[in-house]
Design a protein around this motif. Structure first.
Motif, PDB file in Angstrom:
ATOM      1  N   UNK A  18       0.832  -1.200   0.000  1.00  0.00           N
ATOM      2  CA  UNK A  18       0.000   0.000   0.000  1.00  0.00           C
ATOM      3  C   UNK A  18       0.867   1.251   0.000  1.00  0.00           C
ATOM      4  N   UNK A  19       0.692   2.079  -1.027  1.00  0.00           N
ATOM      5  CA  UNK A  19       1.318   3.390  -1.062  1.00  0.00           C
ATOM      6  C   UNK A  19       0.344   4.304  -0.319  1.00  0.00           C
ATOM      7  N   UNK A  20       0.655   4.576   0.947  1.00  0.00           N
ATOM      8  CA  UNK A  20      -0.260   5.282   1.842  1.00  0.00           C
ATOM      9  C   UNK A  20       0.046   6.767   1.829  1.00  0.00           C
ATOM     10  N   UNK A  21      -0.971   7.545   1.475  1.00  0.00           N
ATOM     11  CA  UNK A  21      -0.809   8.990   1.370  1.00  0.00           C
ATOM     12  C   UNK A  21      -1.720   9.685   2.378  1.00  0.00           C
ATOM     13  N   UNK A  22      -1.113  10.561   3.171  1.00  0.00           N
ATOM     14  CA  UNK A  22      -1.839  11.349   4.156  1.00  0.00           C
ATOM     15  C   UNK A  22      -2.396  12.608   3.476  1.00  0.00           C
ATOM     16  N   UNK A  23      -3.349  13.276   4.097  1.00  0.00           N
ATOM     17  CA  UNK A  23      -3.977  14.456   3.490  1.00  0.00           C
ATOM     18  C   UNK A  23      -2.977  15.588   3.221  1.00  0.00           C
ATOM     19  N   UNK A  24      -1.836  15.611   3.936  1.00  0.00           N
ATOM     20  CA  UNK A  24      -0.815  16.639   3.681  1.00  0.00           C
ATOM     21  C   UNK A  24       0.179  16.216   2.599  1.00  0.00           C
ATOM     22  N   UNK A  25      -0.064  15.055   1.963  1.00  0.00           N
ATOM     23  CA  UNK A  25       0.781  14.592   0.865  1.00  0.00           C
ATOM     24  C   UNK A  25       1.951  13.722   1.279  1.00  0.00           C
ATOM     25  N   UNK A  26       2.195  13.573   2.564  1.00  0.00           N
ATOM     26  CA  UNK A  26       3.306  12.727   3.016  1.00  0.00           C
ATOM     27  C   UNK A  26       2.911  11.253   2.892  1.00  0.00           C
ATOM     28  N   UNK A  27       3.926  10.402   2.698  1.00  0.00           N
ATOM     29  CA  UNK A  27       3.702   8.973   2.500  1.00  0.00           C
ATOM     30  C   UNK A  27       4.273   8.169   3.666  1.00  0.00           C
ATOM     31  N   UNK A  28       3.591   7.091   3.982  1.00  0.00           N
ATOM     32  CA  UNK A  28       3.959   6.222   5.097  1.00  0.00           C
ATOM     33  C   UNK A  28       4.923   5.133   4.655  1.00  0.00           C
ATOM     34  N   UNK A  29       5.995   4.952   5.423  1.00  0.00           N
ATOM     35  CA  UNK A  29       6.873   3.799   5.288  1.00  0.00           C
ATOM     36  C   UNK A  29       6.981   3.160   6.661  1.00  0.00           C
ATOM     37  N   UNK A  30       7.102   1.837   6.678  1.00  0.00           N
ATOM     38  CA  UNK A  30       7.179   1.093   7.933  1.00  0.00           C
ATOM     39  C   UNK A  30       8.382   0.157   7.913  1.00  0.00           C
ATOM     40  N   UNK A  31       8.817  -0.224   9.104  1.00  0.00           N
ATOM     41  CA  UNK A  31       9.912  -1.191   9.230  1.00  0.00           C
ATOM     42  C   UNK A  31       9.446  -2.310  10.150  1.00  0.00           C
ATOM     43  N   UNK A  32       9.636  -3.529   9.661  1.00  0.00           N
ATOM     44  CA  UNK A  32       9.264  -4.696  10.462  1.00  0.00           C
ATOM     45  C   UNK A  32      10.343  -4.986  11.500  1.00  0.00           C
ATOM     46  N   UNK A  33       9.927  -5.527  12.623  1.00  0.00           N
ATOM     47  CA  UNK A  33      10.838  -5.883  13.713  1.00  0.00           C
ATOM     48  C   UNK A  33      11.924  -6.820  13.184  1.00  0.00           C
ATOM     49  N   UNK A  34      13.175  -6.540  13.546  1.00  0.00           N
ATOM     50  CA  UNK A  34      14.298  -7.395  13.154  1.00  0.00           C
ATOM     51  C   UNK A  34      14.805  -7.160  11.744  1.00  0.00           C
ATOM     52  N   UNK A  35      14.315  -6.106  11.063  1.00  0.00           N
ATOM     53  CA  UNK A  35      14.778  -5.797   9.708  1.00  0.00           C
ATOM     54  C   UNK A  35      15.360  -4.388   9.680  1.00  0.00           C
ATOM     55  N   UNK A 132       9.738  -0.179  -2.698  1.00  0.00           N
ATOM     56  CA  UNK A 132       9.182   1.075  -2.192  1.00  0.00           C
ATOM     57  C   UNK A 132       9.606   2.263  -3.045  1.00  0.00           C
ATOM     58  N   UNK A 133      10.860   2.287  -3.458  1.00  0.00           N
ATOM     59  CA  UNK A 133      11.319   3.367  -4.332  1.00  0.00           C
ATOM     60  C   UNK A 133      10.539   3.340  -5.651  1.00  0.00           C
ATOM     61  N   UNK A 134      10.349   2.143  -6.223  1.00  0.00           N
ATOM     62  CA  UNK A 134       9.598   2.001  -7.474  1.00  0.00           C
ATOM     63  C   UNK A 134       8.144   2.465  -7.294  1.00  0.00           C
ATOM     64  N   UNK A 135       7.543   2.124  -6.159  1.00  0.00           N
ATOM     65  CA  UNK A 135       6.140   2.473  -5.935  1.00  0.00           C
ATOM     66  C   UNK A 135       5.950   3.967  -5.725  1.00  0.00           C
ATOM     67  N   UNK A 136       6.895   4.629  -5.080  1.00  0.00           N
ATOM     68  CA  UNK A 136       6.798   6.083  -4.945  1.00  0.00           C
ATOM     69  C   UNK A 136       6.833   6.744  -6.312  1.00  0.00           C
ATOM     70  N   UNK A 137       7.669   6.222  -7.197  1.00  0.00           N
ATOM     71  CA  UNK A 137       7.737   6.737  -8.568  1.00  0.00           C
ATOM     72  C   UNK A 137       6.416   6.473  -9.310  1.00  0.00           C
ATOM     73  N   UNK A 138       5.883   5.270  -9.183  1.00  0.00           N
ATOM     74  CA  UNK A 138       4.640   4.901  -9.859  1.00  0.00           C
ATOM     75  C   UNK A 138       3.462   5.721  -9.354  1.00  0.00           C
ATOM     76  N   UNK A 139       3.511   6.148  -8.106  1.00  0.00           N
ATOM     77  CA  UNK A 139       2.418   6.951  -7.539  1.00  0.00           C
ATOM     78  C   UNK A 139       2.509   8.412  -7.982  1.00  0.00           C
ATOM     79  N   UNK A 140       3.495   8.701  -8.808  1.00  0.00           N
ATOM     80  CA  UNK A 140       3.599  10.058  -9.355  1.00  0.00           C
ATOM     81  C   UNK A 140       4.556  10.964  -8.639  1.00  0.00           C
ATOM     82  N   UNK A 141       5.534  10.357  -7.943  1.00  0.00           N
ATOM     83  CA  UNK A 141       6.479  11.179  -7.175  1.00  0.00           C
ATOM     84  C   UNK A 141       7.898  10.872  -7.578  1.00  0.00           C
TER      85      UNK A 141
END
Length: 141
Positions: A18-35, A132-141
């Motif tokens: 999920x390319x998650x976009x907040x109303x202010x245009x910022x995007x969410x990235x997450x890190x899994x435990x142990x990675x 994630x880098x590819x998806x940010x590009x695909x989402x128009x950024x």
């Protein structure tokens, strides 16, 4: 690759992201435990599960938000090296998710950390997964 130069078998992981976009245009990235790499919310598609159902399940498990169909827009299908699993590639069904104003995101399940980035300038002091880098590009950024 082994010492003699032979490339071993590569495993393909069927996932949703999920390319998650907040109303202010910022995007969410997450890190899994142990990675170490930050990536989109998402995960493996279970046997017999469709990609959208997997996205809704993973999103609720990882950040505690139940998505509605109107919140989800398909970005297509992408492939990339898996960020945290050597000798694996991902076959990802990607979706844009626009959060409604006031939606609260919380780290849950196997997640350890989240960050909100400016997708126009995603330079960070932490590694970002290739997909994630590819998806940010695909989402128009």
């Amino acid at each position: 690759m082994s010492a003699d130069g032979v490339i071993g078998p590569v495993t393909t992981l069927r996932i949703v992201a999920a390319v998650v976009e907040r109303s202010d245009g910022r995007h969410l990235l997450v890190r899994k435990r142990g990675t170490h790499a930050f990536m989109q919310v998402g995960g493996k598609i279970e046997p017999g599960e469709g990609p959208v159902a997997a996205l809704v399940r993973e999103f609720e498990e990882e950040v505690g938000v139940r998505l509605e169909p109107a919140d989800i827009e398909s970005l297509g299908r992408f492939g990339a090296p898996a960020a945290n699993e050597p000798d694996h590639v991902v076959d990802a069904y990607a979706y844009r998710v626009r959060l409604r104003p006031g939606t609260e995101i919380a780290v849950q399940a196997e997640l350890e950390e989240l960050v909100w980035i400016d997708p126009a300038d995603p330079v960070a002091n932490f590694p970002i997964a290739p997909l994630s880098r590819d998806l940010l590009t695909a989402a128009g950024h």
